[in-house]
Design an enzyme around this catalytic site. Sequence first.
Site, PDB file in Angstrom:
ATOM      1  N   TYR A 155       0.831  -1.206   0.000  1.00 49.46           N
ATOM      2  CA  TYR A 155       0.000   0.000   0.000  1.00 49.46           C
ATOM      3  C   TYR A 155       0.873   1.268   0.000  1.00 49.46           C
ATOM      4  CZ  TYR A 155      -3.895   3.016   1.605  1.00 49.46           C
ATOM      5  OH  TYR A 155      -4.860   3.985   1.726  1.00 49.46           O
ATOM      6  N   LYS A 159       0.901   4.059  -2.874  1.00 51.35           N
ATOM      7  CA  LYS A 159       0.517   5.432  -2.577  1.00 51.35           C
ATOM      8  C   LYS A 159       1.666   6.420  -2.830  1.00 51.35           C
ATOM      9  CE  LYS A 159      -3.821   5.050  -1.457  1.00 51.35           C
ATOM     10  NZ  LYS A 159      -4.816   5.486  -2.460  1.00 51.35           N
TER      11      LYS A 159
END
Length: 252
Positions: A155, A159
């Site tokens: 993640y 991101k």
Amino acid sequence: MAHDFSGKVAFVTGAAQGIGKEIAITLAKGGAAVAAVDLKEDSLAGTVEAINLAGGKAIAIGCDVSKMDQVEAAVQKTVDELGGIHILVNNAGIIRDNLLFKMTEEDWDMVMAVHLRGAFNTCKVATKYMTEQKYGKIVNLSSRSALGNRGQANYSAAKAGIIGFTSTLALELGKFNINVNAVAPGYIETPMTDSTAARVGVDKEDFKKAAASATPLGRVGQPIDIANVVAFFASDESGFVTGQTLHVNGGR
């Protein structure tokens, strides 16, 4: 001050719940016609209903953003039914948290596919229309996790990738009067943060209290805190702002 989006069409991914739902409603309240997009069309009923009740206009579209053919169909449907595409909000996201040694290849690939390939797909398709009309607003959702977060190698990397992707698109698309910015939320109270609390085995209220006490403003964020900033980036008031990532996290 509410931003004026009358005559504009917004395409919002991950709009079934949490931050995406709030963004869709906020843009609709400003007068935008909204294509609310999520993996399953029936999960969007609440979003569409909330927009209709507020006197706005919305359609629900089921679409896996990681699949280019589905994205092309979704954008085509938006243009056919709502008359164009002016605002794109890439909010769709999933988490498959684990420490690196326990993280599977599928955990890695799925998170990359939804966040990064998803943003690539939607931007590639939407900008065909935006470059032609010499107008567009793209807002990508990054995260405080881009700076690193234990158990989120996938993640965090995705991101952080969104930040570089945003900066590059701003450089490429500026001459077409297209603004591309990112918003990086901190702890926002959503179904996703509830699932994180469950994963680490902490009561969600305790999890929230811990997050609030670590935040200078002394509270956790709400979806509207993010939606308001997205609305600013989607509006003409931010016309000279592009290539930026704004951290919205209460000062953490």
